[in-house]
Write an enzyme that holds these catalytic residues in place. Structure first.
Site, PDB file in Angstrom:
ATOM      1  CD  GLU A   8      -2.411  -0.869   2.986  1.00  0.00           C
ATOM      2  OE1 GLU A   8      -3.358  -1.128   2.494  1.00  0.00           O
ATOM      3  OE2 GLU A   8      -1.664  -1.527   4.151  1.00  0.00           O
ATOM      4  CB  CYS A   9       0.932   4.671   0.449  1.00  0.00           C
ATOM      5  SG  CYS A   9       1.055   6.304   0.483  1.00  0.00           S
ATOM      6  N   GLY A  10       3.518   3.925   0.328  1.00  0.00           N
ATOM      7  CA  GLY A  10       4.894   4.016   0.739  1.00  0.00           C
ATOM      8  C   GLY A  10       5.237   2.751   0.057  1.00  0.00           C
TER       9      GLY A  10
END
Length: 217
Positions: free
Chosen positions: A181-183
Site C-alpha cells: 500500500e502507498c509507501g
C-alpha cells in the site's frame, strides 16, 4: 469558529451567521495545538518530543475552556447511533496463514483493529523491519508492506540489500500473496527518487520509478 485571529475576527464571524445559528465560541489561532505536517500526511508522534502529544491535548483543553465552550456541553442533545449487525468472520478463515508485516520508521501506517481482525481470523502475525532486519520472517507465507514514508529512509532501505533479496525471493516463488500500500508500493518499484533528487534502487518487484516532488513540483 476555529483559528480566530482576534476578538474582532470572532465578532465578524458571529455577525455573519443567521439568527438560528449562533456562534457558541471562538477558538483563537495558536501553534500550541498545531500538528506538524509534511507531504502526504502528518509528522508521526514517534518523531516528536516525548511529551508533544500530551502538551497539544493540554493546550487544546485550555483553549476550549478559555473560549467558554464548556458551558454548552451539558446542553448538547444526546446522539443516537443505530447499531449494525456485522457478520462475524470465521475464526479459522486464515488458519495456517503467517503474515509478515513491515513495521519500522519507514512503514507504520497500520491500524491495530485490522491486525487484531487478522489474528481473530486465525492468522499468525510477525512484524519485521525492512530497514534493520536481514530478511522477512522465514515462516511467513503472506507479506504486507503498509504505507509510510520510505522516501525519508530510502538510503537505508536501498542499502539493506539482504532484505531486498529476501523480498525478491519471496515474490519469485509466486505462491504467496503480497499486499503493498502507498509507501509499500513505492518500495516494490525499481527505483525511488527522493525529494533531493537522489535515486535509490528498491525491491524491483514491478517495473516503475517512484518520484517524490515538493508542493511546487
Amino acid at each position: 469558529a476555529n483559528k480566530c485571529g482576534s476578538n474582532y475576527h470572532a465578532k465578524l464571524v458571529g455577525d455573519a451567521l443567521p439568527d438560528d445559528l449562533p456562534l457558541l465560541a471562538a477558538l483563537k489561532r495558536t501553534d500550541a495545538v498545531r500538528l506538524p505536517e509534511r507531504h502526504l500526511g502528518l509528522v508521526q508522534p514517534s518523531e516528536q518530543g516525548k511529551d508533544f502529544i500530551e502538551e497539544c491535548l493540554e493546550a487544546g483543553a485550555n483553549l476550549l475552556e478559555e473560549a467558554g465552550i464548556m458551558k454548552h456541553i451539558d446542553n448538547l442533545e444526546d446522539i443516537c447511533f443505530q447499531s449494525r449487525i456485522i457478520d462475524t468472520p470465521r475464526c479459522d478463515a486464515l488458519a495456517g496463514t503467517t503474515i509478515a508485516i513491515a513495521h519500522d520508521d519507514a512503514f507504520s501506517f497500520t491500524y491495530t483493529a485490522n491486525i487484531a481482525l487478522l489474528e481473530n481470523m486465525g492468522a499468525s502475525v510477525h512484524f519485521f523491519s525492512p530497514i534493520k532486519d536481514d530478511s522477512i520472517p522465514s515462516q511467513a507465507n503472506a507479506l504486507w508492506l503498509p504505507g509510510g514514508y520510505p522516501e525519508l529512509h530510502a538510503k537505508e532501505l536501498s542499502e539493506n540489500t539482504n532484505m531486498l533479496a529476501s523480498i525478491r525471493s519471496f515474490h519469485k516463488e509466486g505462491k504467496h500473496p503480497i499486499l503493498a500500500e502507498c509507501g509499500g508500493f513505492l518500495y516494490c518499484m525499481d527505483t525511488l527518487i527522493d525529494l533531493d533528487d537522489n535515486s535509490w534502487p528498491m525491491a524491483a518487484l514491478m517495473p516503475g520509478i517512484g518520484t517524490m516532488k515538493n508542493r511546487a513540483g
